[in-house]
Design a protein around this motif. Sequence first.
Motif, short mmCIF file in Angstrom:
data_model
loop_
_atom_site.label_atom_id
_atom_site.label_comp_id
_atom_site.label_asym_id
_atom_site.label_seq_id
_atom_site.Cartn_x
_atom_site.Cartn_y
_atom_site.Cartn_z
N GLU A 42 0.85 -1.18 0.00
CA GLU A 42 0.00 0.00 0.00
C GLU A 42 0.89 1.23 0.00
O GLU A 42 1.99 1.23 0.55
N VAL A 43 0.38 2.28 -0.62
CA VAL A 43 1.13 3.53 -0.75
C VAL A 43 0.26 4.67 -0.24
O VAL A 43 -0.96 4.66 -0.45
N ALA A 44 0.87 5.64 0.43
CA ALA A 44 0.15 6.82 0.89
C ALA A 44 1.00 8.06 0.65
O ALA A 44 2.20 8.05 0.88
N ALA A 73 2.18 14.99 3.37
CA ALA A 73 2.59 16.35 3.03
C ALA A 73 4.02 16.43 2.49
O ALA A 73 4.28 17.12 1.52
N ASP A 74 4.93 15.68 3.12
CA ASP A 74 6.34 15.80 2.72
C ASP A 74 7.00 14.45 2.46
O ASP A 74 8.22 14.35 2.41
N SER A 75 6.20 13.39 2.32
CA SER A 75 6.78 12.07 2.09
C SER A 75 5.75 11.13 1.44
O SER A 75 4.57 11.44 1.38
N VAL A 76 6.26 9.99 1.00
CA VAL A 76 5.43 8.92 0.46
C VAL A 76 5.69 7.69 1.32
O VAL A 76 6.85 7.32 1.53
N GLY A 77 4.64 7.08 1.83
CA GLY A 77 4.78 5.91 2.67
C GLY A 77 4.45 4.64 1.91
O GLY A 77 3.59 4.64 1.03
N VAL A 78 5.12 3.54 2.26
CA VAL A 78 4.87 2.24 1.66
C VAL A 78 4.83 1.23 2.80
O VAL A 78 5.68 1.25 3.70
N ARG A 79 3.81 0.34 2.76
CA ARG A 79 3.70 -0.69 3.79
C ARG A 79 3.14 -1.98 3.19
O ARG A 79 2.56 -1.99 2.11
N ASP A 80 3.29 -3.05 3.94
CA ASP A 80 2.80 -4.37 3.57
C ASP A 80 1.31 -4.44 3.90
O ASP A 80 0.91 -4.21 5.03
N ARG A 117 -0.64 -4.18 8.34
CA ARG A 117 -0.93 -2.74 8.35
C ARG A 117 -0.48 -2.04 9.63
O ARG A 117 -0.25 -0.83 9.63
N GLN A 118 -0.36 -2.76 10.70
CA GLN A 118 0.11 -2.17 11.96
C GLN A 118 1.62 -2.25 12.10
O GLN A 118 2.19 -1.69 13.04
N GLY A 119 2.26 -2.93 11.17
CA GLY A 119 3.71 -3.10 11.20
C GLY A 119 4.45 -1.89 10.66
O GLY A 119 3.87 -0.82 10.47
N PRO A 120 5.72 -2.06 10.40
CA PRO A 120 6.55 -0.92 9.95
C PRO A 120 6.19 -0.50 8.53
O PRO A 120 5.59 -1.25 7.75
N SER A 121 6.56 0.72 8.22
CA SER A 121 6.40 1.23 6.86
C SER A 121 7.68 1.95 6.46
O SER A 121 8.48 2.33 7.31
N LEU A 122 7.87 2.09 5.18
CA LEU A 122 9.01 2.84 4.64
C LEU A 122 8.54 4.22 4.26
O LEU A 122 7.37 4.41 3.87
N SER A 123 9.42 5.19 4.32
CA SER A 123 9.08 6.56 3.97
C SER A 123 10.12 7.10 2.99
O SER A 123 11.33 6.92 3.20
N PHE A 124 9.66 7.73 1.92
CA PHE A 124 10.53 8.28 0.88
C PHE A 124 10.17 9.73 0.62
O PHE A 124 9.00 10.10 0.73
N ASP A 125 11.16 10.52 0.24
CA ASP A 125 10.82 11.87 -0.18
C ASP A 125 10.16 11.75 -1.56
O ASP A 125 10.44 10.83 -2.32
#
Length: 60
Positions: free
Chosen positions: A16-18, A21-28, A32-40
């Motif tokens: 999943e992607v979200a 305001a200042d980043s893009v998040g990616v998670r499994d 959904r309650q686990g970790p996510s990655l964050s990218f500019d």
Amino acid sequence: MWRKSSRSGGEGDCVEVAGFADSVGVRDTKDRQGPSLSFDPASWTRFVAATRTGRFDNLT
């Protein structure tokens, strides 16, 4: 708001992607309650463009 990737397969290997305001998040999707990655946003845009051109296909 998280959304499932349109490229996720039906075998349970979904992400999943979200956009924030200042980043893009990616998670499994399965964790959904686990970790996510964050990218500019600029890095995420470059990654998506490279993926679309097949740059990461057949990496060993």
